[in-house]
Scaffold this active site. Structure first.
Site, PDB file in Angstrom:
ATOM      1  N   SER A 156      38.195  38.431  44.061  1.00  0.00           N
ATOM      2  CA  SER A 156      36.972  37.514  43.102  1.00  0.00           C
ATOM      3  C   SER A 156      36.270  36.818  44.101  1.00  0.00           C
ATOM      4  O   SER A 156      36.819  36.575  45.242  1.00  0.00           O
ATOM      5  CB  SER A 156      37.740  36.692  42.381  1.00  0.00           C
ATOM      6  OG  SER A 156      36.882  35.749  41.621  1.00  0.00           O
ATOM      7  N   TYR A 169      44.286  30.497  38.692  1.00  0.00           N
ATOM      8  CA  TYR A 169      43.396  31.540  39.059  1.00  0.00           C
ATOM      9  C   TYR A 169      42.765  31.540  40.306  1.00  0.00           C
ATOM     10  O   TYR A 169      42.771  32.461  41.134  1.00  0.00           O
ATOM     11  CB  TYR A 169      42.137  32.013  38.178  1.00  0.00           C
ATOM     12  CG  TYR A 169      41.638  33.152  37.976  1.00  0.00           C
ATOM     13  CD1 TYR A 169      42.204  34.453  37.738  1.00  0.00           C
ATOM     14  CD2 TYR A 169      40.147  33.177  38.758  1.00  0.00           C
ATOM     15  CE1 TYR A 169      41.387  35.686  37.759  1.00  0.00           C
ATOM     16  CE2 TYR A 169      39.362  34.348  38.844  1.00  0.00           C
ATOM     17  CZ  TYR A 169      40.222  35.447  38.430  1.00  0.00           C
ATOM     18  OH  TYR A 169      39.253  36.748  38.447  1.00  0.00           O
TER      19      TYR A 169
HETATM   20  P1  NAD Z   1      40.185  42.900  32.121  1.00  0.00           P
HETATM   21  O1  NAD Z   1      40.801  41.731  31.289  1.00  0.00           O
HETATM   22  O2  NAD Z   1      39.121  43.652  31.260  1.00  0.00           O
HETATM   23  O3  NAD Z   1      41.159  44.117  32.533  1.00  0.00           O
HETATM   24  C1  NAD Z   1      42.572  43.558  33.138  1.00  0.00           C
HETATM   25  C2  NAD Z   1      43.476  44.397  32.722  1.00  0.00           C
HETATM   26  O4  NAD Z   1      44.875  43.905  33.405  1.00  0.00           O
HETATM   27  C3  NAD Z   1      43.725  44.689  31.150  1.00  0.00           C
HETATM   28  O5  NAD Z   1      43.908  46.021  30.563  1.00  0.00           O
HETATM   29  C4  NAD Z   1      45.112  43.985  30.965  1.00  0.00           C
HETATM   30  O6  NAD Z   1      45.890  44.546  30.055  1.00  0.00           O
HETATM   31  C5  NAD Z   1      45.892  44.190  32.361  1.00  0.00           C
HETATM   32  N1  NAD Z   1      46.925  43.455  32.723  1.00  0.00           N
HETATM   33  C6  NAD Z   1      47.042  42.106  32.153  1.00  0.00           C
HETATM   34  N2  NAD Z   1      48.284  41.698  32.536  1.00  0.00           N
HETATM   35  C7  NAD Z   1      48.734  42.734  33.137  1.00  0.00           C
HETATM   36  C8  NAD Z   1      50.248  42.884  33.735  1.00  0.00           C
HETATM   37  N3  NAD Z   1      51.181  41.957  33.566  1.00  0.00           N
HETATM   38  N4  NAD Z   1      50.378  44.026  34.081  1.00  0.00           N
HETATM   39  C9  NAD Z   1      49.867  45.075  34.019  1.00  0.00           C
HETATM   40  N5  NAD Z   1      48.617  45.000  33.476  1.00  0.00           N
HETATM   41  C10 NAD Z   1      47.922  43.810  32.988  1.00  0.00           C
HETATM   42  O7  NAD Z   1      39.695  42.391  33.500  1.00  0.00           O
HETATM   43  P2  NAD Z   1      38.664  42.702  34.508  1.00  0.00           P
HETATM   44  O8  NAD Z   1      37.487  41.979  34.319  1.00  0.00           O
HETATM   45  O9  NAD Z   1      38.543  44.201  34.388  1.00  0.00           O
HETATM   46  O10 NAD Z   1      39.508  42.218  35.653  1.00  0.00           O
HETATM   47  C11 NAD Z   1      40.106  43.237  36.493  1.00  0.00           C
HETATM   48  C12 NAD Z   1      40.485  42.647  37.913  1.00  0.00           C
HETATM   49  O11 NAD Z   1      39.055  42.112  38.364  1.00  0.00           O
HETATM   50  C13 NAD Z   1      41.329  41.082  37.804  1.00  0.00           C
HETATM   51  O12 NAD Z   1      42.189  41.023  38.898  1.00  0.00           O
HETATM   52  C14 NAD Z   1      40.091  40.217  37.700  1.00  0.00           C
HETATM   53  O13 NAD Z   1      40.704  38.722  38.010  1.00  0.00           O
HETATM   54  C15 NAD Z   1      39.101  40.648  38.576  1.00  0.00           C
HETATM   55  N6  NAD Z   1      37.805  39.969  38.465  1.00  0.00           N
HETATM   56  C16 NAD Z   1      37.110  40.140  37.312  1.00  0.00           C
HETATM   57  C17 NAD Z   1      35.970  39.596  37.275  1.00  0.00           C
HETATM   58  C18 NAD Z   1      35.044  39.857  36.083  1.00  0.00           C
HETATM   59  O14 NAD Z   1      33.906  39.196  36.149  1.00  0.00           O
HETATM   60  N7  NAD Z   1      35.413  40.527  35.329  1.00  0.00           N
HETATM   61  C19 NAD Z   1      35.357  38.866  38.475  1.00  0.00           C
HETATM   62  C20 NAD Z   1      36.173  38.874  39.475  1.00  0.00           C
HETATM   63  C21 NAD Z   1      37.536  39.402  39.500  1.00  0.00           C
END
Ligand code: NAD
Length: 273
Positions: A156, A169
């Protein structure tokens, strides 16, 4: 006759993507399938989106003409036994594992002086320790196979930008950067590359609280130099590049895909001299 698509960087390879039922993880899984990979899609057993991801993976392979196989591996990445099972499931697709994408992550909000111990543990256990467990299991397979392998961690912008109110986080993502560099250095001589992507604000369910509200969305976008939220597909493109042979000379790096969020937007006009 099945014709492979123009882009087939991953034909014959197997990929494990954690947290693939939604958002970035699903887009990453689909991108690999579009380029020929067999995909093992992990998410929590309770995640309704996993079945839909599987259906879309099959459609993607059919569209692009690859005879790839895809499988779901439900399980919690913070549980070592579940992680071993999902890596075994991925290996069964093609007889080995080529790529791991550590994507599953969660965040919890709260003032740092009142941080809830259980919430703190949950964030670190999923977002950081889950990546450690999966990397450990994948590295063992890579070493046994003797043909290298690659890991892409989804970090991130908060790997380097503090996130007040989201201490756990922020800590987890900072550590993902260190995990990336440490593993990259430790295993470089065995042909194993480890990199990370650092997304900014991306339109996924994680941000559902504001993405659907026009005013809130504009407020978020006013902080982003490129003036808009990113798409999961834009992150998937970068993950695929880092996992591909085109990035064969890149290891230990976090590449930020954030519309310029890491550029100190407050300095776009001079105010300091
Ligand atoms: P999201 O919440 O849409 O998807 C995350 C997925 O991870 C979900 O389907 C959830 O069920 C799954 N998950 C949660 N806990 C879990 C576990 N214990 N075991 C297996 N699966 C699990 O989130 P996203 O936005 O797609 O984020 C994905 C990654 O990207 C994350 O690591 C997040 O920190 C990172 N990220 C997202 C953003 C953003 O703006 N969306 C920004 C920076 C980083």
């Amino acid at each position: 006759m099945d014709m492979p698509s123009a882009s087939c960087r991953f034909a014959g390879r197997s990929v494990l993507v954690t947290g693939a039922a939604n958002g970035i993880g699903r887009a990453v899984a689909l991108r690999f399938a579009e380029e020929g990979a067999s995909v093992c899609a992990n998410d929590l057993e309770s995640s309704a989106g996993l079945a839909a991801t599987l259906e879309r993976l099959a459609e993607a392979s059919a569209r692009s003409g690859f005879r790839a196989r895809h499988v779901a591996a439900p399980g919690d990445v913070s549980q070592a036994a579940a992680v071993e099972t999902m890596v075994d499931t991925a290996c069964a697709l093609t007889g080995g594992l080529d790529i791991l994408v550590n994507n599953a992550g969660i965040q919890r909000q709260g003032a740092s002086h009142e941080v809830d111990a259980a919430a703190h543990d949950a964030v670190l256990n999923v977002t950081l320790n889950g990546a450690v467990l999966a990397a450990k299991a994948a590295l063992r397979r890579f070493l046994a196979q003797g043909r290298g392998g690659t890991i892409v961690n989804v970090s991130s912008v908060h790997e380097i930008i503090p996130k007040p109110g989201f201490l756990s986080y922020s800590l987890a993502k900072g550590a993902i950067g260190n995990l990336t560099r440490t593993l990259a250095l430790e295993y470089a001589d065995r042909g194993i590359r480890v990199n990370a992507v650092g997304p900014g604000a991306i339109d996924t369910p994680m941000n559902a609280a504001w993405t659907g509200d026009a005013a809130q969305r504009r407020a978020v976008e006013s902080h982003i130099p490129l003036g808009r939220v990113g798409t999961p597909q834009e992150i998937a493109a970068l993950v695929a590049f880092l996992a591909s042979d085109e990035a064969a000379y890149i290891t230990g790096q976090t590449i930020f895909a954030c519309g310029g969020l890491t550029l100190f937007n407050e300095f776009r006009q001079n105010w300091s001299s």
